[in-house]
Write a protein that holds these residues in place. Structure first.
Motif, mmCIF file in Angstrom:
data_model
loop_
_atom_site.group_PDB
_atom_site.id
_atom_site.type_symbol
_atom_site.label_atom_id
_atom_site.label_comp_id
_atom_site.label_asym_id
_atom_site.label_seq_id
_atom_site.Cartn_x
_atom_site.Cartn_y
_atom_site.Cartn_z
ATOM 1 N N ASN A 27 -6.502 17.312 -13.968
ATOM 2 C CA ASN A 27 -6.839 18.283 -12.924
ATOM 3 C C ASN A 27 -6.696 17.708 -11.521
ATOM 4 N N THR A 28 -6.343 16.419 -11.420
ATOM 5 C CA THR A 28 -6.150 15.814 -10.100
ATOM 6 C C THR A 28 -4.677 15.661 -9.762
ATOM 7 N N LYS A 29 -3.808 16.298 -10.538
ATOM 8 C CA LYS A 29 -2.388 16.243 -10.225
ATOM 9 C C LYS A 29 -2.027 17.275 -9.163
ATOM 10 N N HIS A 30 -0.833 17.075 -8.569
ATOM 11 C CA HIS A 30 -0.368 18.029 -7.573
ATOM 12 C C HIS A 30 -0.301 19.423 -8.189
ATOM 13 N N PRO A 31 -0.692 20.457 -7.451
ATOM 14 C CA PRO A 31 -0.632 21.816 -7.985
ATOM 15 C C PRO A 31 0.791 22.321 -8.161
ATOM 16 N N ASP A 32 1.744 21.708 -7.466
ATOM 17 C CA ASP A 32 3.137 22.110 -7.627
ATOM 18 C C ASP A 32 4.018 20.908 -7.363
ATOM 19 N N SER A 33 5.286 21.117 -7.219
ATOM 20 C CA SER A 33 6.224 20.009 -7.078
ATOM 21 C C SER A 33 6.513 19.651 -5.635
ATOM 22 N N SER A 34 5.729 20.156 -4.699
ATOM 23 C CA SER A 34 6.023 19.931 -3.285
ATOM 24 C C SER A 34 5.716 18.512 -2.843
ATOM 25 N N GLY A 35 4.884 17.805 -3.612
ATOM 26 C CA GLY A 35 4.475 16.476 -3.194
ATOM 27 C C GLY A 35 3.212 16.495 -2.353
ATOM 28 N N PHE A 36 2.694 17.698 -2.042
ATOM 29 C CA PHE A 36 1.445 17.815 -1.293
ATOM 30 C C PHE A 36 0.328 18.214 -2.249
ATOM 31 N N CYS A 37 -0.851 17.636 -2.013
ATOM 32 C CA CYS A 37 -1.937 17.941 -2.944
ATOM 33 C C CYS A 37 -3.163 18.499 -2.238
ATOM 34 N N HIS A 38 -2.980 19.035 -1.036
ATOM 35 C CA HIS A 38 -4.058 19.794 -0.425
ATOM 36 C C HIS A 38 -3.630 21.252 -0.343
ATOM 37 N N SER A 39 -4.578 22.120 -0.087
ATOM 38 C CA SER A 39 -4.284 23.546 -0.179
ATOM 39 C C SER A 39 -3.464 24.064 0.986
ATOM 40 N N GLU A 40 -3.561 23.385 2.140
ATOM 41 C CA GLU A 40 -2.831 23.855 3.309
ATOM 42 C C GLU A 40 -1.655 22.910 3.540
ATOM 43 N N ARG A 41 -0.531 23.212 2.927
ATOM 44 C CA ARG A 41 0.612 22.311 2.964
ATOM 45 C C ARG A 41 1.425 22.524 4.232
ATOM 46 N N HIS A 81 1.792 6.618 8.378
ATOM 47 C CA HIS A 81 2.665 6.384 7.231
ATOM 48 C C HIS A 81 1.983 6.847 5.941
ATOM 49 N N HIS A 82 0.686 6.540 5.791
ATOM 50 C CA HIS A 82 -0.063 7.021 4.618
ATOM 51 C C HIS A 82 0.076 8.532 4.479
ATOM 52 N N THR A 83 -0.174 9.232 5.598
ATOM 53 C CA THR A 83 -0.179 10.693 5.596
ATOM 54 C C THR A 83 1.188 11.255 5.232
ATOM 55 N N ALA A 84 2.231 10.642 5.803
ATOM 56 C CA ALA A 84 3.580 11.131 5.539
ATOM 57 C C ALA A 84 3.934 11.022 4.061
ATOM 58 N N ILE A 85 3.445 9.977 3.383
ATOM 59 C CA ILE A 85 3.789 9.752 1.975
ATOM 60 C C ILE A 85 2.870 10.529 1.039
ATOM 61 N N THR A 117 0.835 -1.209 0.000
ATOM 62 C CA THR A 117 0.000 0.000 0.000
ATOM 63 C C THR A 117 0.864 1.252 0.000
ATOM 64 N N LEU A 118 1.858 1.297 0.883
ATOM 65 C CA LEU A 118 2.737 2.467 0.964
ATOM 66 C C LEU A 118 3.517 2.647 -0.328
ATOM 67 N N GLY A 119 3.993 1.532 -0.894
ATOM 68 C CA GLY A 119 4.720 1.613 -2.163
ATOM 69 C C GLY A 119 3.857 2.128 -3.291
ATOM 70 N N LEU A 120 2.607 1.686 -3.335
ATOM 71 C CA LEU A 120 1.686 2.149 -4.375
ATOM 72 C C LEU A 120 1.342 3.626 -4.185
ATOM 73 N N ILE A 121 1.120 4.048 -2.934
ATOM 74 C CA ILE A 121 0.833 5.468 -2.694
ATOM 75 C C ILE A 121 1.985 6.328 -3.217
#
Length: 472
Positions: free
Chosen positions: A230-244, A49-53, A21-25
Motif C-alpha cells: 500500500n506504500t507503492k506509487h498509485p500510478d506509473s508517473s513516479g510521483f507518490c503524493h496526491s497533488e502531482r 535533487h531529492h525532490t526532483a527524484i 543517497t540520490l542513487g538509493l532514492i
C-alpha cells in the motif's frame, strides 16, 4: 516508526553521501515505492535533487535551528503516507555545532533511525576494520545498520573490504564501483541545480550501479523491513503524493509546482490564525533557496504567489515580498536588465510594505553586484551597499540574531563581501558557539535584509517574525 527508514552518513565530508543517497532514492523509487527524503542540517540544493527524484518535497531536519519536537513532528507527519524514509546526513556522522550537538548522529538518536555508513574506499582495504569498529561502538545510542563502500576498484577489492566489515561486526551492504561517469561538477556553494548539468544521467548511472552491487533488500530489512504494497506509487508517473506536478524541478531550477502545491502539514504545533496575507515569493533560476517548512507556514498565513525577478515585469499584488537566497551573481546581467522589476521592487519598499530578503535576496536590494572580473551590474538600490565577488572569502556557519524582544536562528553561507555597509547596531549576531559575529542586518521601513538564511518552519516562530516585519 515501523516503515523502513535509514540515515545515510559518513566518517567525513566528500565521501559520496549525496550521490549514493540520490542513487538509493531512485533505485527504491524505481521499485514503485514512495520514498520520503529528508536532509540533516541547513542545505537547499541537496533537497532540490531529492525532490526532483522522489516526487515529494524533501524536508530539512535541524536540531540547532529548530526544536526536537518540531523535528520529530515534521518527520512523522511526512512519513505518514510514504513507504520508505531516506535521510541524508551532513558532514561526518558526529560533526555538530558543539561536539555532536545537532549532528546527523543526534538526528538518528532522536528519531531512532538506523545509520548506513558510506565509506570512501578509494585508497584503503582491510584498514577500514578499526574505523568501522569505532563507529559501531563509539555511541551505543546509534544503530549502525551496515556500510556501503564507495569508489571500489572491483569485486576483488570489495572482498577485502567485506572481510574488514565482518571482522568489525558491521554488515557489508555492497559497494559502488569507481567510475568517472559518476563525477558531479560543483560550484562554490555546492552542487549545480537539478537540470543545469548531467545530474539526471549521473543519478541514473548511480542507481543502476546500486541495483547491481548493493544489497537493497537487505538494506531495507535492516532499516525496518520490506515496505508494504500500500506504500507503492498509485500510478506509473513516479510521483507518490496526491497533488502531482506537471512541471519538473529540472525544467527551471526553481521551486517545483509539486512543492508549491503541498498543503501545510499539521506538525502538532499551534496553528496560525487565518490572516489572509498576500505573499509574493521570488522563484526562478536566480532565487530558489527556500525551506519547505517555511513555505508550509507561510501558506497557513494566507495565499502564496510566485514571480520571477528575471522575467516578470510587474510584481503580484502582495502585502509581503519574500526574496530568498540563490545565485543572483550568476544572473546579474539578466536581473539588471529587467529595469521594470527593479523599479517595482524599489517602489514597493518605499511604500512601507514588508520585504524579507535572505542572502541573495539581500544582494538584489543593494546598489550593485560586482563580479569576480570587476564587472558591475546595477540592482534595486533599496540600500546603498554593493556586493562584491572580487576577493571571495567563505563565510559559513549557524547564526542567531537577537534584538530587544526576539531572536532568530538560521545560517550564513556565502563568498561575497559588502561594500559601504552600515550595520544596524541594535541587533547582536552570534555563532552556534556563542561567539559574536559581524553580519549586518539591514532595515529600511518595512524591509528586513541580511545574509542569514532564516529557518522559521515552526509556526510560532514564523508568526512572531512576521509581526516584527509587518509591524503588527
Amino acid at each position: 516508526m515501523t516503515k523502513p527508514t535509514f540515515l545515510i552518513a559518513a566518517p567525513k565530508s566528500n565521501s559520496g553521501k549525496t550521490l549514493i543517497t540520490l542513487g538509493l532514492i531512485k533505485a527504491i523509487s524505481d521499485q514503485g515505492y514512495c520514498v520520503q527524503p529528508f536532509k540533516c542540517g541547513p542545505d537547499y540544493i541537496d533537497p532540490m535533487h531529492h525532490t526532483a527524484i522522489a516526487g515529494r518535497s524533501s524536508y530539512n531536519l535541524d536540531l540547532w535551528m529548530s526544536s526536537e519536537s518540531h523535528v520529530k513532528s515534521i518527520f512523522h507527519s511526512q512519513m505518514k503516507d510514504a513507504g520508505v524514509g531516506v535521510v541524508e546526513g551532513v558532514m561526518g556522522l558526529f560533526d555538530g555545532a558543539r561536539k555532536d550537538e545537532g549532528s546527523s548522529a543526534a538526528i538518528a538518536r532522536l528519531l531512532d533511525v538506523p545509520v548506513v555508513l558510506v565509506v570512501d574506499a578509494s585508497s584503503v582495504a582491510y584498514s577500514v576494520a578499526p574505523l568501522l569498529y569505532g563507529f559501531k561502538h563509539f555511541d551505543r545510542g546509534i544503530r549502525l545498520a551496515g556500510v556501503i563502500f564507495n569508489k571500489v576498484a572491483g569485486d576483488s577489492h570489495y572482498q577485502f573490504l567485506k572481510e574488514a566489515a565482518e571482522d568489525s561486526g558491521v554488515k557489508a551492504l555492497g559497494y559502488v564501483p569507481r567510475d568517472k561517469a559518476l563525477a558531479i561538477d560543483d560550484r562554490h556553494l555546492g552542487l549545480h541545480m537539478p537540470g543545469e548539468g548531467k545530474e539526471a544521467e549521473i543519478v541514473k548511472k548511480a542507481a543502476d550501479l546500486i541495483k547491481e552491487h548493493v544489497l537493497v533488500p537487505a538494506l531495507l530489512e535492516a532499516a525496518g523491513g520490506v515496505p508494504g504494497e500500500n506504500t507503492k506509487h498509485p500510478d506509473s508517473s513516479g510521483f507518490c503524493h496526491s497533488e502531482r506536478s506537471e512541471e519538473s524541478l529540472c525544467q527551471q531550477s526553481s521551486l517545483p509546482q509539486s512543492v508549491r502545491n503541498n498543503k501545510c502539514g499539521d506538525f502538532g504545533e499551534a496553528s496560525f490564525e487565518s490572516q489572509n496575507l498576500k505573499i509574493a515569493i521570488a522563484s526562478d533560476k536566480a532565487f530558489n533557496f527556500t525551506y519547505q517548512a517555511n513555505l508550509d507556514c507561510l501558506k497557513a498565513l494566507g495565499t502564496l504567489e510566485y514571480f520571477s525577478p528575471i522575467s516578470d515585469k510587474n510584481l503580484p499584488d502582495a502585502d509581503l515580498i519574500w526574496l530568498p537566497g540563490g545565485y543572483p551573481e550568476l544572473f546579474a546581467g539578466e536581473l539588471s536588465k529587467n529595469r521594470l522589476m527593479l523599479s517595482a521592487i524599489r517602489k514597493f519598499a518605499e511604500s512601507g510594505k514588508a520585504i524579507v530578503a535572505e542572502c541573495g535576496g539581500m544582494m538584489y536590494l543593494g546598489k550593485e553586484i560586482i563580479l569576480k572580473d570587476g564587472s558591475s551590474f546595477p540592482m534595486a538600490g533599496v540600500f546603498d551597499f554593493s556586493t562584491s565577488f572580487k576577493d571571495m572569502k567563505l563565510h559559513l556557519g549557524y547564526r542567531e540574531v537577537s534584538g530587544e524582544s526576539f531572536s532568530l536562528r538560521g545560517h550564513e553561507f556565502h563568498y561575497s563581501e559588502l561594500l559601504n555597509a552600515c550595520t544596524t547596531p541594535e541587533y547582536v549576531v552570534k555563532s552556534a558557539r556563542g561567539k559574536q559575529i559581524e553580519m549586518p542586518v539591514f532595515r529600511h521601513k518595512g524591509v528586513w535584509a541580511s545574509y542569514m538564511h532564516l529557518y522559521l518552519g515552526e509556526p510560532g516562530r514564523m508568526k512572531r517574525f512576521l509581526k516584527l516585519v509587518l509591524g503588527d
